[in-house]
Scaffold this motif. Structure first.
Motif, short mmCIF file in Angstrom:
data_model
loop_
_atom_site.label_atom_id
_atom_site.label_comp_id
_atom_site.label_asym_id
_atom_site.label_seq_id
_atom_site.Cartn_x
_atom_site.Cartn_y
_atom_site.Cartn_z
N ALA A 198 39.15 52.60 38.75
CA ALA A 198 38.81 52.38 37.34
C ALA A 198 39.21 50.97 36.95
N GLN A 199 38.26 50.22 36.39
CA GLN A 199 38.51 48.82 36.05
C GLN A 199 38.34 48.55 34.56
N PRO A 200 39.43 48.38 33.82
CA PRO A 200 39.32 47.89 32.44
C PRO A 200 38.72 46.49 32.47
N ASN A 201 38.02 46.11 31.41
CA ASN A 201 37.26 44.86 31.51
C ASN A 201 37.99 43.66 30.92
N TRP A 202 39.15 43.36 31.49
CA TRP A 202 39.76 42.06 31.22
C TRP A 202 40.01 41.38 32.56
N ALA A 203 40.22 40.08 32.50
CA ALA A 203 40.21 39.28 33.72
C ALA A 203 41.29 39.69 34.72
N GLY A 204 42.50 39.99 34.23
CA GLY A 204 43.57 40.39 35.15
C GLY A 204 43.24 41.66 35.89
N ALA A 205 42.67 42.63 35.18
CA ALA A 205 42.29 43.89 35.82
C ALA A 205 41.20 43.65 36.85
N GLU A 206 40.28 42.74 36.54
CA GLU A 206 39.22 42.40 37.49
C GLU A 206 39.80 41.76 38.75
N ALA A 207 40.83 40.93 38.58
CA ALA A 207 41.48 40.29 39.73
C ALA A 207 42.17 41.33 40.61
N ASN A 208 42.89 42.27 39.99
CA ASN A 208 43.53 43.35 40.77
C ASN A 208 42.52 44.06 41.65
N ILE A 209 41.43 44.47 41.01
CA ILE A 209 40.41 45.26 41.70
C ILE A 209 39.76 44.46 42.82
N ALA A 210 39.46 43.18 42.54
CA ALA A 210 38.78 42.36 43.55
C ALA A 210 39.59 42.28 44.84
N VAL A 211 40.90 42.05 44.70
CA VAL A 211 41.76 41.92 45.89
C VAL A 211 41.97 43.27 46.56
N ALA A 212 42.27 44.30 45.77
CA ALA A 212 42.49 45.63 46.35
C ALA A 212 41.24 46.12 47.07
N GLU A 252 40.18 57.59 41.44
CA GLU A 252 41.43 57.81 42.16
C GLU A 252 42.57 56.94 41.64
N ALA A 253 42.25 55.78 41.07
CA ALA A 253 43.34 54.88 40.67
C ALA A 253 42.95 53.97 39.51
N LEU A 254 43.94 53.72 38.66
CA LEU A 254 43.91 52.69 37.62
C LEU A 254 45.03 51.73 37.98
N LEU A 255 44.71 50.47 38.20
CA LEU A 255 45.71 49.54 38.74
C LEU A 255 46.47 48.76 37.68
#
Length: 319
Positions: free
Chosen positions: A43-57, A89-92
């Motif tokens: 699950a990706q909230p739409n702010w830049a930091g959350a996008e960065a977490n998801i991109a790397v994971a 499965e996950a919210l980072l």
């Protein structure tokens, strides 16, 4: 910090059928289709930091662990419901702005569990530009806001100072603060993070006064000079309900949350996500690559991964 939900319109017949199917599932209702860790949804909230977490994971899960990853954009409240129902499965990155969801799904149903801290420390606050503070140093104390309210008046603020509000779906209690501290300001929501940032940048370039909700870490803080206004200290429960909030925001250790069945399944994917922990500087680097250097999330993640092997190798499951 910041999030946007997925909104779908379903015809009534489909909705009824779905409800029947869920009822028939019984205990499977809160299960996870990705509990074996082979195919998972983040699950990706739409702010830049959350996008960065998801991109790397996502890139590491796919390249190092051969996990198929789907990303669904949704706000934090929707993410907790998706974790509960097994649609994710996950919210980072959670900013602890949804106490009702925490109580229902984590504390009571126990269908969602903590995945540990992300490692990033976040803070929401009220900010004014430094050039205004230089001329009006007392503005940094909320008790003096009314004294300067006229300087912040706009065509949208109805004769009061304008407070630039965040995306309505972000964690916030600013309307309560304004009401309960009796501030001569009108809360004017910006609609989205992009719109809010654009307005802040416009006003900053014109050297005009503004008072806004903002947060760290966020790339904008590296580009313009903002000063935080000191609000009454946050204490537990001072923002509940939000309509009666009379305090500022806490420093937050941003937290990960996982579907309980997935978390307990023992998969490499679950272990990796529990181990995923990086710093504000790490996240900021990926955000800069995406938003300043204009790399795609995948390319930004790849560059960070190539440069930080010693960090991410610790996240991989021990063989």
């Amino acid at each position: 910090m910041n999030s946007k939900p997925i909104r779908n319109s379903l015809i009534a017949a489909t909705g009824v059928a779905a409800m029947v199917a869920l009822s028939a599932c019984g205990a499977a209702e809160t299960g996870s289709k990705g509990s074996d860790g082979k195919e998972i949804t983040l699950a990706q909230p739409n702010w830049a930091g959350a996008e960065a977490n998801i991109a790397v994971a996502k890139k590491l899960l796919e390249d190092e662990l051969d996990v198929k990853v789907e990303v669904k954009q949704m706000n934090e409240a929707a993410a907790f419901k998706a974790l509960d129902g097994g649609q994710a499965e996950a919210l980072l990155e959670d900013w602890h702005g949804n106490p009702n969801e925490i109580k229902e799904f984590v504390d009571e149903k126990k269908s969602v569990v903590s995945g540990g801290n992300l490692g990033v420390k976040g803070h929401i606050g009220w900010y004014v530009p430094k050039y205004y503070v230089d001329k009006n140093p007392d503005i940094t104390d909320w008790k003096n806001l009314n004294k300067h309210a006229k300087d912040f008046e706009t065509s949208e603020s109805g004769g009061k100072g304008q407070f630039i509000g965040a995306d309505p779906e972000y964690s916030q209690h600013d309307k309560g603060i304004i009401e309960n501290l009796k501030l001569d300001f009108t809360h004017v929501p910006s609609g989205s993070e992009a719109a809010q940032q654009k307005e802040i940048e416009r006003l900053y370039k014109a050297k005009k006064p503004f008072l806004t909700y903002w947060w760290t870490p966020q790339l904008l803080q590296n580009q313009i000079d903002l000063v935080e206004v000191k609000l009454p200290e946050f204490t537990e429960g001072c923002n509940e309900p939000v309509e009666k909030a009379d305090c500022g925001y806490p420093q937050v250790d941003l937290e990960k949350f996982l579907n309980a069945e997935f978390a307990k399944g023992g998969s490499d994917a679950a272990e990796f996500l529990k181990n995923f922990e990086w710093s504000n500087a790490d996240q900021d680097k990926v955000v800069t690559l995406m938003k300043v250097d204009k790399l795609s999330p995948d390319a930004a993640a790849e560059k960070w991964i190539n440069d930080n092997k010693a960090t991410w190798e610790k996240w991989l499951p021990k063989k």
